[in-house]
Design an enzyme around this catalytic site. Sequence first.
Site, PDB file in Angstrom:
ATOM      1  N   ASP A 163       0.820  -1.207   0.000  1.00 18.09           N
ATOM      2  CA  ASP A 163       0.000   0.000   0.000  1.00 18.09           C
ATOM      3  C   ASP A 163       0.864   1.272   0.000  1.00 18.09           C
ATOM      4  O   ASP A 163       0.730   2.151  -0.854  1.00 18.09           O
ATOM      5  CB  ASP A 163      -0.841  -0.045   1.284  1.00 18.09           C
ATOM      6  N   THR A 195      -7.929  -4.086  -0.311  1.00 21.87           N
ATOM      7  CA  THR A 195      -6.842  -4.709   0.470  1.00 21.87           C
ATOM      8  C   THR A 195      -7.226  -6.124   0.919  1.00 21.87           C
ATOM      9  O   THR A 195      -6.374  -7.004   0.986  1.00 21.87           O
ATOM     10  CB  THR A 195      -6.481  -3.860   1.711  1.00 21.87           C
TER      11      THR A 195
END
Length: 347
Positions: A46, A139
């Site tokens: 990320d 995610t």
Amino acid sequence: MPYENELAAAKKAASLAARLCQKVQRELLRSDVQSKSDKSPVTVADYGSQALVSFVLERELHPEAFSLVAEEDSGDLLKEESLETLHRITKHVNETLISDGSYGVSPLSAEDVAVAIDKGKSEGGPHGRHWVLDPIDGTKGFLRGDQYAIALALLDEGKVVLGVLACPNLPLTPLGSNHEQTSDEIMGCLFSAKIGHGTELQPLDGSSSVKVRVSATENPEEASFFESFEAAHSLHDLSSSIAKKLGVKAPPVRIDSQAKYGALSRGDGAIYLRFPHKGYREKIWDHAAGCIVVTEAGGVVTDAAGKALDFSKGRFLDLDTGIIVTNQKLMPSLLKAVRESIEEKAD
Ligand code: AMP
Ligand code: MG
């Protein structure tokens, strides 16, 4: 040509970020079961993705300054207990830049990486240009080894003028309700759209692009629909009631991330329904790129009341319950089914 350089920069940035994420995901999926419950790989990917996008935009748009509205900031990373993570991120960013070779730079330091991440603190708004980034959308899908996307868009005076969606795990061949993934499928899609110029799909490996269009079906019986894989992100019972009312026969196609917008833009399914639980506020980076990818492919994106999404209000979208997406022909009957199902639910 307006926004041509910006679109090229966005494609480059999202492709490199995707390369970093793919590498981290491969390492994650190779690791043992115990470390799969560890959330740190997604943290590394990320932040690494956000640092890379910020770095590439800086290089490609130089000497122009740019504003970036992005999901992450480096606050937590700079804490003592996270320094090892920051070093892992820095290593992945440097390895990705070296593997690409376009930027003859000396390796970035951990501090350079933190600065690049923190370029993403802009608040956006109705004036000027703002880049909007979700460095890893989906995610949960990333951790499961499923779908995720790197989503990057540009707002100009509050309107989305371009968007790219890099979807490393989306097959180049269409998804359907009965889609069973096979091992020889080519994966990795890069969707890109520029206002007034349509939507293109290119394999993430960089070969040539094709124009895509949303499904032209007028018949709900032929229309399959997308929704979140995660029941916590969207009310599956409400979308099931809407689909039934509309006459949709196929079961829902549940996948993570804005890959749903990408798949819809090439006609894999005809409808995307998103109804978060009460009180959830949608963020602009979860929809900006997906929205232009679909609208430039001929689709329509609205809230549950039929209003266009307004990206000019800062980091959040301010909207009536839910987001719905389909083609022009199905939208009136979809809106009617949405209205009726919401009313029934409230009774
Ligand atoms: P999806 O892949 O459709 O499940 O959507 C993923 C996105 O949903 C993430 O990027 C989050 O920003 C967002 N999200 C997180 N929590 C929620 C929630 N409670 N309701 C709706 N969306 C959420
Ligand atoms: Mg997201």
